[in-house]
Design an enzyme around this catalytic site. Sequence first.
Site, PDB file in Angstrom:
ATOM      1  N   ARG A  74     -20.865  11.976  16.618  1.00 46.33           N
ATOM      2  CA  ARG A  74     -21.960  12.716  15.999  1.00 46.33           C
ATOM      3  C   ARG A  74     -21.587  13.044  14.554  1.00 46.33           C
ATOM      4  O   ARG A  74     -20.407  13.306  14.254  1.00 46.33           O
ATOM      5  CB  ARG A  74     -22.226  14.031  16.748  1.00 46.33           C
ATOM      6  N   HIS A 132     -26.820   4.342  13.509  1.00 44.89           N
ATOM      7  CA  HIS A 132     -26.734   4.846  14.903  1.00 44.89           C
ATOM      8  C   HIS A 132     -27.071   3.737  15.910  1.00 44.89           C
ATOM      9  O   HIS A 132     -27.990   3.882  16.727  1.00 44.89           O
ATOM     10  CB  HIS A 132     -27.661   6.054  15.080  1.00 44.89           C
TER      11      HIS A 132
HETATM   12  P1  NDP Z   1     -17.504  12.053  27.935  1.00 44.67           P
HETATM   13  O1  NDP Z   1     -18.041  13.402  28.234  1.00 44.67           O
HETATM   14  O2  NDP Z   1     -17.367  11.066  29.018  1.00 44.67           O
HETATM   15  O3  NDP Z   1     -16.066  12.191  27.239  1.00 44.67           O
HETATM   16  C1  NDP Z   1     -15.785  13.160  26.290  1.00 44.67           C
HETATM   17  C2  NDP Z   1     -14.302  13.141  26.003  1.00 44.67           C
HETATM   18  O4  NDP Z   1     -14.033  14.077  24.943  1.00 44.67           O
HETATM   19  C3  NDP Z   1     -13.459  13.577  27.194  1.00 44.67           C
HETATM   20  O5  NDP Z   1     -12.262  12.847  27.241  1.00 44.67           O
HETATM   21  C4  NDP Z   1     -13.165  15.046  26.885  1.00 44.67           C
HETATM   22  O6  NDP Z   1     -11.961  15.549  27.452  1.00 44.67           O
HETATM   23  C5  NDP Z   1     -13.029  14.992  25.378  1.00 44.67           C
HETATM   24  N1  NDP Z   1     -13.236  16.322  24.781  1.00 44.67           N
HETATM   25  C6  NDP Z   1     -14.333  17.108  24.871  1.00 44.67           C
HETATM   26  N2  NDP Z   1     -14.123  18.268  24.220  1.00 44.67           N
HETATM   27  C7  NDP Z   1     -12.869  18.216  23.725  1.00 44.67           C
HETATM   28  C8  NDP Z   1     -12.062  19.111  22.998  1.00 44.67           C
HETATM   29  N3  NDP Z   1     -12.510  20.324  22.623  1.00 44.67           N
HETATM   30  N4  NDP Z   1     -10.795  18.732  22.690  1.00 44.67           N
HETATM   31  C9  NDP Z   1     -10.328  17.528  23.074  1.00 44.67           C
HETATM   32  N5  NDP Z   1     -11.041  16.621  23.771  1.00 44.67           N
HETATM   33  C10 NDP Z   1     -12.299  16.962  24.103  1.00 44.67           C
HETATM   34  O7  NDP Z   1     -18.428  11.478  26.754  1.00 44.67           O
HETATM   35  P2  NDP Z   1     -18.741   9.958  26.434  1.00 44.67           P
HETATM   36  O8  NDP Z   1     -17.469   9.218  26.286  1.00 44.67           O
HETATM   37  O9  NDP Z   1     -19.754   9.436  27.376  1.00 44.67           O
HETATM   38  O10 NDP Z   1     -19.474  10.103  25.010  1.00 44.67           O
HETATM   39  C11 NDP Z   1     -18.862  10.717  23.904  1.00 44.67           C
HETATM   40  C12 NDP Z   1     -19.887  10.969  22.814  1.00 44.67           C
HETATM   41  O11 NDP Z   1     -20.260   9.734  22.193  1.00 44.67           O
HETATM   42  C13 NDP Z   1     -21.233  11.520  23.298  1.00 44.67           C
HETATM   43  O12 NDP Z   1     -21.163  12.908  23.519  1.00 44.67           O
HETATM   44  C14 NDP Z   1     -22.159  11.159  22.152  1.00 44.67           C
HETATM   45  O13 NDP Z   1     -22.187  12.201  21.204  1.00 44.67           O
HETATM   46  C15 NDP Z   1     -21.501   9.932  21.523  1.00 44.67           C
HETATM   47  N6  NDP Z   1     -22.323   8.726  21.690  1.00 44.67           N
HETATM   48  C16 NDP Z   1     -22.685   8.024  20.574  1.00 44.67           C
HETATM   49  C17 NDP Z   1     -23.437   6.868  20.690  1.00 44.67           C
HETATM   50  C18 NDP Z   1     -23.813   6.078  19.486  1.00 44.67           C
HETATM   51  O14 NDP Z   1     -24.648   5.169  19.582  1.00 44.67           O
HETATM   52  N7  NDP Z   1     -23.224   6.325  18.338  1.00 44.67           N
HETATM   53  C19 NDP Z   1     -23.866   6.369  22.007  1.00 44.67           C
HETATM   54  C20 NDP Z   1     -23.420   7.173  23.100  1.00 44.67           C
HETATM   55  C21 NDP Z   1     -22.675   8.302  22.939  1.00 44.67           C
HETATM   56  P3  NDP Z   1     -11.796  15.657  29.053  1.00 44.67           P
HETATM   57  O15 NDP Z   1     -11.655  14.208  29.513  1.00 44.67           O
HETATM   58  O16 NDP Z   1     -10.569  16.437  29.248  1.00 44.67           O
HETATM   59  O17 NDP Z   1     -13.044  16.296  29.570  1.00 44.67           O
HETATM   60  C1  OXD Z   2     -26.217   8.830  22.938  1.00 42.21           C
HETATM   61  C2  OXD Z   2     -26.527   8.247  21.631  1.00 42.21           C
HETATM   62  O1  OXD Z   2     -25.667   9.935  23.004  1.00 42.21           O
HETATM   63  O2  OXD Z   2     -27.224   7.207  21.584  1.00 42.21           O
HETATM   64  O3  OXD Z   2     -26.513   8.175  23.957  1.00 42.21           O
HETATM   65  O4  OXD Z   2     -26.069   8.761  20.606  1.00 42.21           O
END
Ligand code: NDP
Ligand code: OXD
Length: 306
Positions: free
Chosen positions: A221, A269
């Site tokens: 993000r 994006h």
């Molecule tokens: P998940 O919820 O599966 O994974 C999030 C990861 O971040 C986990 O490993 C989590 O740790 C870690 N995390 C969360 N908070 C913290 C923190 N404070 N400190 C350290 N680590 C942290 O999310 P996804 O992998 O599915 O997606 C990640 C992000 O990607 C989405 O939230 C979205 O914003 C973005 N996204 C962007 C897209 C694009 O087109 N650009 C498409 C899809 C998603 P833990 O494993 O310990 O919970």
């Molecule tokens: C998502 C994205 O979060 O597209 O799926 O950014």
Amino acid sequence: MSILINIPGRPLDKLITRLKQDIPENEIEVWPNVKHPDKVEFALVWKHQHGSLTAYKNLKAISSFGAGVDSIISDPDLPNVPIVRIVDPDLAINMAQYVLTMIQHHKLRLHQFNQQQQEQIWKPKSARKGNKVGILGLGQLGSKTAQVLLDFGFEVSGWSRSLKELDKVNCYAGDDGFNTVITEADYLVCLLPLTDKTENILNAAVFSKMKSTAVLINVARGEHVVDEDLIEALDNEQISFAYLDVFRQEPLPEQHLFWLSDKIQITPHISAVTNVETAVSQIVENYFLQKKGQELNNLIDRRSAY
Ligand code: NDP
Ligand code: OXD
């Protein structure tokens, strides 16, 4: 019971046509022209207008139309109901391929060779040596990206809230772990969810600790990055390049400095776009689970906000 689609500013024809294959037409409502608000029990939302979910007194669940839920969670008037999101292995592969492509783009100096081609200059230079990738966030997308990069011979470290055990990945958690990952990375990839704890996490203090040759890849993000700090770090050669797929304001405003930097590659994006087919299958399944009063799939933890 009905499902509300609250996805402003996007063409919805394909989504609605697909939903109608599984959900009776009279159970599908589209914001803002909702005929029977009291029948709405399930809301499908993406970047909804904050406050616009308060009108449904029988709302029982909210589904994100993507993987992220930050624009839902940040609604100050969010109804206190379970929230689910899309979890799609194909989305994770797309993300991993995007990250790999950007790393290879930099490693093979394609930017430079593009310029040379414009000027018909033949000047070989071998690929950059840096091979260490640090991934912030080892969830659905981060862990898949780590796996793909390992397969391509990169050395991968990752940072998450809880300490992970992933084969061949150097896993870290906590502040010390964060410092290790950001200081060692040749390529730093942000795949964190946007929460109070991760907003502005990529800032001047972090850039000052990174290698001057390091590259930032932000696919999570826009709010993870302090824009002015990034411009300054690139101008002062604290880091060398940034690939940005996400921005605080999208579309990126015309006058934004990112457009002008020759050390930034922008994509609009697109690194992992929600697949309507997969998403609808998951939404429909959750809609019917909700109807039967059963627990939904891919629930997020409202306390941790992801
Ligand atoms: P998940 O919820 O599966 O994974 C999030 C990861 O971040 C986990 O490993 C989590 O740790 C870690 N995390 C969360 N908070 C913290 C923190 N404070 N400190 C350290 N680590 C942290 O999310 P996804 O992998 O599915 O997606 C990640 C992000 O990607 C989405 O939230 C979205 O914003 C973005 N996204 C962007 C897209 C694009 O087109 N650009 C498409 C899809 C998603 P833990 O494993 O310990 O919970
Ligand atoms: C998502 C994205 O979060 O597209 O799926 O950014």
